[in-house]
Motif scaffolding. Structure first.
Motif, PDB file in Angstrom:
ATOM      1  N   CYS A 111       8.603   1.485  -8.953  1.00 36.04           N
ATOM      2  CA  CYS A 111       8.340   0.593  -7.824  1.00 36.04           C
ATOM      3  C   CYS A 111       7.186  -0.381  -8.110  1.00 36.04           C
ATOM      4  O   CYS A 111       6.399  -0.699  -7.217  1.00 36.04           O
ATOM      5  N   GLY A 112       7.066  -0.796  -9.372  1.00 37.41           N
ATOM      6  CA  GLY A 112       6.032  -1.760  -9.695  1.00 37.41           C
ATOM      7  C   GLY A 112       4.638  -1.185  -9.796  1.00 37.41           C
ATOM      8  O   GLY A 112       3.653  -1.932  -9.761  1.00 37.41           O
ATOM      9  N   VAL A 113       4.529   0.147  -9.948  1.00 38.82           N
ATOM     10  CA  VAL A 113       3.226   0.817 -10.059  1.00 38.82           C
ATOM     11  C   VAL A 113       3.258   1.737 -11.270  1.00 38.82           C
ATOM     12  O   VAL A 113       4.240   2.432 -11.513  1.00 38.82           O
ATOM     13  N   THR A 114       2.173   1.737 -12.047  1.00 38.76           N
ATOM     14  CA  THR A 114       2.035   2.681 -13.162  1.00 38.76           C
ATOM     15  C   THR A 114       0.873   3.623 -12.892  1.00 38.76           C
ATOM     16  O   THR A 114      -0.137   3.239 -12.287  1.00 38.76           O
ATOM     17  N   THR A 115       1.022   4.846 -13.340  1.00 39.00           N
ATOM     18  CA  THR A 115      -0.016   5.854 -13.117  1.00 39.00           C
ATOM     19  C   THR A 115      -0.206   6.709 -14.366  1.00 39.00           C
ATOM     20  O   THR A 115       0.709   6.869 -15.179  1.00 39.00           O
ATOM     21  N   ALA A 116      -1.393   7.248 -14.513  1.00 37.25           N
ATOM     22  CA  ALA A 116      -1.704   8.205 -15.577  1.00 37.25           C
ATOM     23  C   ALA A 116      -2.894   9.042 -15.119  1.00 37.25           C
ATOM     24  O   ALA A 116      -3.654   8.638 -14.229  1.00 37.25           O
ATOM     25  N   LEU A 117      -3.074  10.209 -15.737  1.00 43.06           N
ATOM     26  CA  LEU A 117      -4.164  11.108 -15.370  1.00 43.06           C
ATOM     27  C   LEU A 117      -4.947  11.526 -16.607  1.00 43.06           C
ATOM     28  O   LEU A 117      -4.357  11.840 -17.646  1.00 43.06           O
ATOM     29  N   ALA A 118      -6.260  11.539 -16.482  1.00 37.47           N
ATOM     30  CA  ALA A 118      -7.131  12.059 -17.538  1.00 37.47           C
ATOM     31  C   ALA A 118      -8.137  13.005 -16.917  1.00 37.47           C
ATOM     32  O   ALA A 118      -8.556  12.832 -15.768  1.00 37.47           O
ATOM     33  N   VAL A 119      -8.546  14.015 -17.675  1.00 35.08           N
ATOM     34  CA  VAL A 119      -9.509  15.001 -17.186  1.00 35.08           C
ATOM     35  C   VAL A 119     -10.771  14.918 -18.027  1.00 35.08           C
ATOM     36  O   VAL A 119     -10.723  14.796 -19.253  1.00 35.08           O
ATOM     37  N   ARG A 120     -11.911  14.926 -17.376  1.00 36.99           N
ATOM     38  CA  ARG A 120     -13.198  14.814 -18.070  1.00 36.99           C
ATOM     39  C   ARG A 120     -13.726  16.186 -18.452  1.00 36.99           C
ATOM     40  O   ARG A 120     -13.333  17.213 -17.894  1.00 36.99           O
ATOM     41  N   ASP A 121     -14.616  16.196 -19.435  1.00 37.59           N
ATOM     42  CA  ASP A 121     -15.302  17.431 -19.797  1.00 37.59           C
ATOM     43  C   ASP A 121     -16.205  17.853 -18.638  1.00 37.59           C
ATOM     44  O   ASP A 121     -16.831  17.014 -17.989  1.00 37.59           O
ATOM     45  N   TRP A 122     -16.285  19.137 -18.422  1.00 31.75           N
ATOM     46  CA  TRP A 122     -17.055  19.646 -17.277  1.00 31.75           C
ATOM     47  C   TRP A 122     -17.485  21.062 -17.579  1.00 31.75           C
ATOM     48  O   TRP A 122     -16.814  21.801 -18.303  1.00 31.75           O
ATOM     49  N   ARG A 123     -18.613  21.465 -17.023  1.00 35.29           N
ATOM     50  CA  ARG A 123     -19.134  22.811 -17.215  1.00 35.29           C
ATOM     51  C   ARG A 123     -19.456  23.450 -15.872  1.00 35.29           C
ATOM     52  O   ARG A 123     -19.936  22.786 -14.951  1.00 35.29           O
ATOM     53  N   ALA A 125       0.827  -1.211   0.000  1.00 31.56           N
ATOM     54  CA  ALA A 125       0.000   0.000   0.000  1.00 31.56           C
ATOM     55  C   ALA A 125       0.859   1.257   0.000  1.00 31.56           C
ATOM     56  O   ALA A 125       0.521   2.244  -0.660  1.00 31.56           O
ATOM     57  N   ASP A 126       1.977   1.223   0.712  1.00 29.84           N
ATOM     58  CA  ASP A 126       2.854   2.404   0.766  1.00 29.84           C
ATOM     59  C   ASP A 126       3.398   2.745  -0.613  1.00 29.84           C
ATOM     60  O   ASP A 126       3.520   3.921  -0.976  1.00 29.84           O
ATOM     61  N   ALA A 127       3.743   1.711  -1.402  1.00 33.14           N
ATOM     62  CA  ALA A 127       4.273   1.942  -2.740  1.00 33.14           C
ATOM     63  C   ALA A 127       3.205   2.515  -3.657  1.00 33.14           C
ATOM     64  O   ALA A 127       3.472   3.426  -4.466  1.00 33.14           O
ATOM     65  N   VAL A 128       1.985   2.017  -3.551  1.00 32.51           N
ATOM     66  CA  VAL A 128       0.870   2.522  -4.363  1.00 32.51           C
ATOM     67  C   VAL A 128       0.580   3.974  -3.996  1.00 32.51           C
ATOM     68  O   VAL A 128       0.392   4.830  -4.867  1.00 32.51           O
ATOM     69  N   TYR A 129       0.547   4.246  -2.707  1.00 29.16           N
ATOM     70  CA  TYR A 129       0.272   5.605  -2.233  1.00 29.16           C
ATOM     71  C   TYR A 129       1.361   6.571  -2.711  1.00 29.16           C
ATOM     72  O   TYR A 129       1.063   7.675  -3.192  1.00 29.16           O
ATOM     73  N   GLU A 130       2.620   6.159  -2.603  1.00 23.14           N
ATOM     74  CA  GLU A 130       3.729   7.019  -3.017  1.00 23.14           C
ATOM     75  C   GLU A 130       3.670   7.303  -4.514  1.00 23.14           C
ATOM     76  O   GLU A 130       3.882   8.437  -4.954  1.00 23.14           O
ATOM     77  N   ALA A 131       3.352   6.273  -5.300  1.00 27.41           N
ATOM     78  CA  ALA A 131       3.252   6.470  -6.747  1.00 27.41           C
ATOM     79  C   ALA A 131       2.135   7.442  -7.093  1.00 27.41           C
ATOM     80  O   ALA A 131       2.287   8.301  -7.977  1.00 27.41           O
ATOM     81  N   ALA A 132       1.010   7.327  -6.410  1.00 25.51           N
ATOM     82  CA  ALA A 132      -0.118   8.226  -6.650  1.00 25.51           C
ATOM     83  C   ALA A 132       0.239   9.667  -6.291  1.00 25.51           C
ATOM     84  O   ALA A 132      -0.046  10.602  -7.045  1.00 25.51           O
ATOM     85  N   GLU A 133       0.864   9.842  -5.148  1.00 31.94           N
ATOM     86  CA  GLU A 133       1.255  11.183  -4.712  1.00 31.94           C
ATOM     87  C   GLU A 133       2.260  11.794  -5.679  1.00 31.94           C
ATOM     88  O   GLU A 133       2.175  12.987  -6.007  1.00 31.94           O
TER      89      GLU A 133
END
Length: 360
Positions: free
Chosen positions: A344-356, A245-253
């Motif tokens: 550290c064995g974790v991959t991340t990416a970010l996408a933004v949705r359309d919003w008004r 969990a620490d590795a996942v959290y660190e990757a997200a941060e």
């Protein structure tokens, strides 16, 4: 007005009867309401002190209603008041139900709106004392709440209200489209804080105070900028089985930090359904208090676009990319703002949705 949970405390039989009327009326509107009493003359009176009851509700409730003297309410909440961004809405109602006073968290907590709702149920007089409400003036914290956004730089928010009340123009920047007319006093500006000439304000000097609707921490167009942060971002993730969990959290941060966005802009975490029971991702979802959604490999493979391929990921999951595809799919075919990063064995990416934006 429908707060998540409203807790009512009364101190007399008359107050209890008023509380029952309010509870019934709010429940008819779909609210979750509890009614307690603190009096030796009432059955089932709570055993804890009214201050201990208040402390509990500050931790658990979204709104607190005291039916009794205003002084009791003030003394009860005083030790627990911390910030308008976190304090629950607090109302005070006289035991006969004649007046409903918005006491705390009028804007961000929704106490002003709740006061009007409660007054309508009880046929009472709402008492609201915030200056922007009294003058029917735009309030940036109400705007943020109505649009489900976070708000940052509260000192600047106060300056926005003061400027509008003084009749000064306040800058408004947003890369998002909006519905409704821009409120009086707000001047549309670009990302550098300059007034947009096509709106007939080319002769107006650059506002010193303004509002930026943005997910980016460094997007500060005005010398004094209050940032309104919409929850428009999805964090797509993949990881090796059983990753800590620490590795996942660190990757997200790290992903959020590298993108330069507010964590509060992230609305959900997404991955492939093979990871639906992954402890690290479930833990992150709980810590950040946002949903964790998953998709089948077939659903991810069908997402249109160009993504960073991995033969190993394809071999394990049947699809060439997890983090980017899941972020795009969970954001409603949104736009990638951060492509795949690994560590550290974790991959991340970010996408933004359309919003008004909605102006009411």
């Amino acid at each position: 007005m429908s707060p998540g949970k409203t807790a009512i405390l009364c101190f007399s039989l008359t107050g209890y009867q008023t509380g029952q009327r309010l509870k019934k009326g709010m429940e008819a509107l779909g609210c979750e309401v509890s009614l307690d009493s603190k009096s030796k003359y009432l059955p089932d009176s709570v055993e804890m002190s009214h201050q201990a009851w208040t402390e509990k509700q500050f931790q658990e409730a979204d709104a607190i209603v005291f039916i009794g003297a205003c002084g009791i309410a003030v003394r009860s909440i005083a030790p627990f008041v911390k910030s308008k961004k976190t304090d629950p809405a607090v109302l005070v109602i006289d035991e006969c139900g004649n007046f409903v006073i918005s006491l705390l968290s009028g804007h961000l907590g929704g106490a002003n709106e709740l006061a009007h709702t409660a007054a309508g149920i009880l046929h009472a007089q709402p008492v609201v004392t915030t200056a922007t409400d009294l003058h029917s003036c735009f309030a940036v914290d109400v705007f943020a709440r109505q649009n489900g956004c976070g708000i940052f730089h509260m000192k600047a928010a106060k300056e926005v209200s003061a400027a509008l009340l003084a009749g000064e123009r306040v800058g408004f920047y947003s890369p998002y489209p909006f519905e409704g007319a821009l409120p009086n006093g707000l001047v549309p500006c670009d990302s550098k804080g300059k007034c947009l000439p096509e709106n007939g304000v080319s002769g107006v000097s650059q506002p010193k105070i303004g509002i930026a609707v943005t997910i980016y921490k460094e997007e500060l167009p005005f010398p004094s900028t209050v940032q309104v942060v919409p929850k428009t971002v999805v964090l797509g993730m993949g990881c090796k089985k059983g990753r800590e969990a620490d590795a996942v959290y660190e990757a997200a941060e790290n992903c959020i930090k590298n993108a330069g966005i507010y964590r509060e802009a992230v609305s959900s975490i997404a991955s492939v359904d093979l990871k639906k029971d992954e402890p690290g991702m479930l833990s992150l979802s709980e810590i950040w208090k946002i949903p964790f959604v998953t998709f089948t490999g077939e659903e991810l493979a069908a997402v249109p676009g160009e993504f960073t391929p991995s033969s190993f990921v394809r071999q394990v999951t049947g699809v060439d990319n997890i983090c980017e595809r899941s972020a795009v799919l969970a954001s409603g075919q949104g736009r990638l703002i951060q492509k795949k990063t690994s560590g550290c064995g974790v991959t991340t990416a970010l996408a933004v949705r359309d919003w008004r934006i909605r102006f009411e």
